[in-house]
Each structure stands twice: as C-alpha cells, then as structure tokens.
Motif scaffolding. Structure first.
Motif, short mmCIF file in Angstrom:
data_model
loop_
_atom_site.label_atom_id
_atom_site.label_comp_id
_atom_site.label_asym_id
_atom_site.label_seq_id
_atom_site.Cartn_x
_atom_site.Cartn_y
_atom_site.Cartn_z
N LYS A 81 41.23 40.92 37.95
CA LYS A 81 39.99 41.63 38.24
C LYS A 81 40.12 42.50 39.47
CE LYS A 81 35.61 42.53 37.64
NZ LYS A 81 35.14 43.34 36.49
N GLU A 82 40.81 41.99 40.48
CA GLU A 82 41.00 42.77 41.71
C GLU A 82 41.79 44.04 41.41
OE1 GLU A 82 43.21 42.59 46.06
OE2 GLU A 82 43.52 41.00 44.58
N GLU A 83 42.86 43.93 40.61
CA GLU A 83 43.65 45.10 40.27
C GLU A 83 42.82 46.13 39.52
OE1 GLU A 83 46.80 43.38 38.05
OE2 GLU A 83 47.90 42.64 39.81
N ASP A 95 32.97 44.83 45.65
CA ASP A 95 33.54 44.06 44.53
C ASP A 95 34.99 43.68 44.83
OD1 ASP A 95 31.25 44.01 42.99
OD2 ASP A 95 31.74 45.86 41.92
N VAL A 96 35.76 44.65 45.38
CA VAL A 96 37.15 44.35 45.76
C VAL A 96 37.17 43.28 46.86
CG1 VAL A 96 39.27 45.29 46.76
CG2 VAL A 96 37.98 46.63 45.09
N LYS A 120 47.46 49.30 46.42
CA LYS A 120 46.60 48.16 46.72
C LYS A 120 46.04 48.32 48.12
CE LYS A 120 46.37 43.13 46.87
NZ LYS A 120 47.08 41.85 46.67
N SER A 177 36.60 39.87 45.35
CA SER A 177 37.79 39.36 44.66
C SER A 177 38.81 38.84 45.65
CB SER A 177 38.40 40.46 43.79
OG SER A 177 37.53 40.84 42.76
N GLN A 178 39.07 39.63 46.70
CA GLN A 178 40.08 39.21 47.68
C GLN A 178 39.66 37.95 48.43
OE1 GLN A 178 41.17 42.49 50.24
NE2 GLN A 178 42.19 43.61 48.58
N GLN A 205 40.55 47.72 42.09
CA GLN A 205 41.33 48.61 42.95
C GLN A 205 41.58 49.94 42.25
OE1 GLN A 205 42.55 48.31 46.03
NE2 GLN A 205 42.75 46.16 46.56
N LEU A 249 41.32 36.26 38.82
CA LEU A 249 40.76 37.00 39.95
C LEU A 249 41.68 38.13 40.38
CD1 LEU A 249 39.27 34.10 42.13
CD2 LEU A 249 37.99 36.00 41.10
N ARG A 250 42.98 37.89 40.35
CA ARG A 250 43.93 38.96 40.72
C ARG A 250 43.88 40.09 39.69
NH1 ARG A 250 47.47 34.30 42.15
NH2 ARG A 250 47.48 34.18 44.44
#
Length: 429
Positions: free
Chosen positions: A201-203, A140-141, A218, A144-145, A206, A198-199
């Motif tokens: 969601k990434e956070e 998932d990470v 991160k 996102s990245q 993470q 998206l950032r």
C-alpha cells in the motif's frame, strides 16, 4: 522456567526500533511536498496562457473589420474593348468599411475580459485543491510508514513469544503446549503478511504522490505528524442554517469563477440585443476615364455611399438569439446555486465528521489506549507467572497493536478533514 519467561518479557520491553534513515536521503515534510506540487503543476501555466489568450482576443474583438479595397474595370465595350470609345468606361478604385451593429465591439471586448478575469479564481481554486490532494496523499503515506514501524516494533515481542514457547515446550519442566508454539508462530506469520500488505500500500501511495511532486523512488517522511490549523471551528454544524454556512463559503474562488461566467453570459444577452440594430457600411469609389476619341478630356468620377440592413423580421432570428442567451445566463446562475449547495453540504459533513473524530481521539488517548496497554501487560505478566492463558496473552498484544494503529488512523483522518475544511472555507484569490 518462570525466570526464562520473565527474561524474555523484559528483553521485549527494552527493544527500541529506531527510525533508520539514509543520511543521503532527505526527509520530505508536508510543507515541502505541497510547495513542490504547486510549483510543478502544469495546469497553472495553462491557465495563465488561457488568460493571456482571452486578453489578446479582447483587443482583437474590439477592432473594426479590415477595410476592403476593390479594383474594377467598368463598362468596357465588348466590340473594341477601348477605354476611349464610351463615356461610361472607367477604371474604378474603391474602398469600403463595415461597422458592426450597435455596441458590438465594446461588448465583445468586455466579454473577453470577463472570461480572462475568471482564470485567477480558477487558479486559486486549483492551488487549494492541489494542496488538499497532496496533503491527503502525504498523510496516507505517513500512515503506512508509521503503521509499519508500529508493527515492526511489536514484532520483536512475538519473536520472543515464539522462542519462549518453543523453549518451554522442549523443556522437561515447561508447561507450554504444542498449540502455544503453533499459535505464536501463526501470529508472527500474520504480522509478516500484514507488513507486506502495508508495504504494498505504501508503494502504491508513493507512486500516486510522485505524480504531483516528481518521480521519487521512495520518500521518507518525518516521524512527527504535522498539526494543521483549522481556519474556523463550527461547534454545532448540524444545527447551523444553510444561509449561515453560505456566508462562510460565498467568497470561495469556484463561486467567484462562476460569477465571472454569469457576467460573461449577461454580456452575451447584450450582444444578442445588438442584432436589432442595423449594420452599417461606408464606401468610397474613384473612377478614372480616358479622353474621348477626339482627345477631349473626360472628368473622373467620385462615388460615396452607405449601406445598412434593416432587421424587420426578428421572430425567428434576433428574438430567438436573445431568448437563447437569457436561458444560458439563467443556467449559469443555476449552476452557481448547485455548486454553493454542494459546498455547504460538504462543509457541514466535514465538520460533523471532524467533531466525531475529536471525540474518538479523546476517548482513545484518555481511556482506550491506557486500558489496552494495561490489559496486554497484565495478560503477559499472568502468562509469565503460569497464571494466564497463552492465547489470551497473544490476543491482548494484537489488540493493543490494532488500537495503536486505529488511534493513528483517527489522527490522520482528523488532519485530512482539517485540510478539506480549510479548502471549503477558502476565500478570495
């Protein structure tokens, strides 16, 4: 004006967005993340401690009860409290030892060992679950990245479109309309909002990943999507009978752990049946008597005896205890059946989804992505040649971005399903 648009278009085609990684920040690949999560899982330590506890209880439960010592001043006359006055007056030392019913000791040890042997299966299941969970979070990470990088790489195109539209609109020879400038700026703003989402969601992902691998501000992941290997392929999962699927999951650790529960419960039935047998106790007493008032020696006394109970009225006790233990055993067997049914259903569903994703992945890579790329290129070329609509060029570019992200999502979901299938196909410890 055409030359200006062509130059802008060519400049966009040559834009390269590198994956800039801090030299001091190592990449966290999937294998490392899984390994750290397993090593740092406190549940596994607790399981080992529980196993040791049951092993110790097994030894303790198979030991005889501690003997009992009694000290008694017996038959002292209350008028003088003299130890010589009466012949029955004694100082008595006694020891008694109880013997549990039937095979209670050996069965208790057997049951504790059975419960201890359950823990390795639970640990094997836990390790597999941790690997699957961390794999899904890592993927998932990764999604996102990579989605952020895809959008950032295409964002340069929209920046050029905004610049080109503005230049054309302000030029006396330009044919761009004000709505083209607004539309280009609007789509650029939407991309920025999408990147922000998206950032965020990434956070969040993470943070969830750090729960398993430690506190990491991160983690930067590699660019290449790992390719997991499927333990077994089911070509037609919808038509495979349940019995055939059961053969694939019957050695799963969670079922083997349930088997240990069943064995321990069957031992409980045997323990309850010991209630029909008498419980014995042996005792030994030594009584010391003083000389009589005339100085004549009195013999000391020795007593030996056994006591036991007689389980005659068993209807409301022993019978009910045995009945209860049998029902608990059947409940454990039913629990295993339910777990097996769930594993079978999950296995069938996982392979059905996996087969469909394989079809979609082939469709995207063989047809859809090339078609979307050709369409967006044609729309942009037509616009640059004053032969196309600006809105259509923008829509085609957005559609291509969405198609790339959809293809990435399919690839990610496929790897997640492979991880899930491998967990379901797990066997042994």
């Amino acid at each position: 004006m055409k030359l200006l648009r062509r130059m802008a278009y060519l400049s966009v085609l040559t834009v390269v967005v590198p994956n800039v990684v801090n030299a001091q920040e190592p990449l966290l690949n999937l294998q490392e993340a899984v390994s750290i999560a397993v090593q740092e899982d406190p549940w596994l330590t607790a399981s080992k401690q529980t196993q040791e506890a049951f092993a110790s209880e097994a030894i303790a439960s198979s030991s005889l009860p501690d003997p009992q010592i009694s000290l008694t001043a017996a038959s002292f006359p209350v008028d003088s409290f003299s130890s010589r006055q009466e012949g029955m007056t004694q100082l008595v030392v006694g020891v008694s030892q109880a013997f549990p019913r039937g095979d209670t000791l050996s069965l208790s040890r057997k049951q504790k060992n059975q419960l201890a042997q359950k823990q390795p299966f639970l640990r094997a299941d836990r390790i597999a679950k941790v690997k699957t969970t961390v794999t899904k979070l890592w993927l998932d990470v990764f999604f996102s990245q990579q989605s952020i990088r895809l959008i950032e790489s295409d964002r340069a195109l929209f920046e050029q479109l905004v610049s080109t539209a503005k230049a054309s609109y302000t030029s006396t020879e330009g044919k761009a309309r004000q709505q083209d400038v607004i539309r280009a700026q609007l789509e650029l703003t939407r991309l920025d909002d999408r990147l922000t989402s998206l950032r965020q969601k990434e956070e969040q992902l993470q943070s969830e990943l750090s729960e398993w691998i430690g506190v990491i501000a991160k983690s930067t992941l590699p660019d290449d999507l790992p390719s997991l290997t499927l333990k077994k392929t089911l070509l037609s999962p919808s038509t495979i009978p349940n019995q055939a699927l059961y053969e694939l999951i019957k050695e799963h650790p969670v079922l083997q752990a349930t088997d240990q529960d069943i064995l321990a419960s069957e031992t409980s039935v045997e323990l309850a049946q010991q209630g029909y047998k008498p419980q014995w106790s042996a005792n030994l007493k030594y009584g010391h008597r003083n000389d009589d008032p005339s100085g004549n020696d009195r013999a000391d006394l020795l007593s030996v005896g056994v006591t036991f109970d007689v389980p005659l009225f068993t209807d409301n006790k022993q019978d009910k205890q045995v009945r209860s233990a049998k029902f608990k055993t059947e409940a454990k067997k039913t629990e295993k059946l339910l777990v097996a049914r769930q594993l079978i259903a999950n296995l069938r569903s996982t392979f059905l989804q996996l087969n469909r994703l394989n079809e979609r992945a082939a469709l995207y890579h063989e047809e859809l992505l090339p078609q979307m790329s050709a369409q967006s290129e044609a729309a942009l070329t037509a616009y640059n040649n004053d032969d196309g609509d600006f809105a259509e060029a923008v829509r085609s570019q957005i559609a291509e971005i969405d198609a790339k992200i959809d293809a990435l999502a399919i690839a990610i979901n496929r790897q997640k399903l492979i991880a899930e299938a491998n967990y379901l196909l797990l066997s042994g410890v």
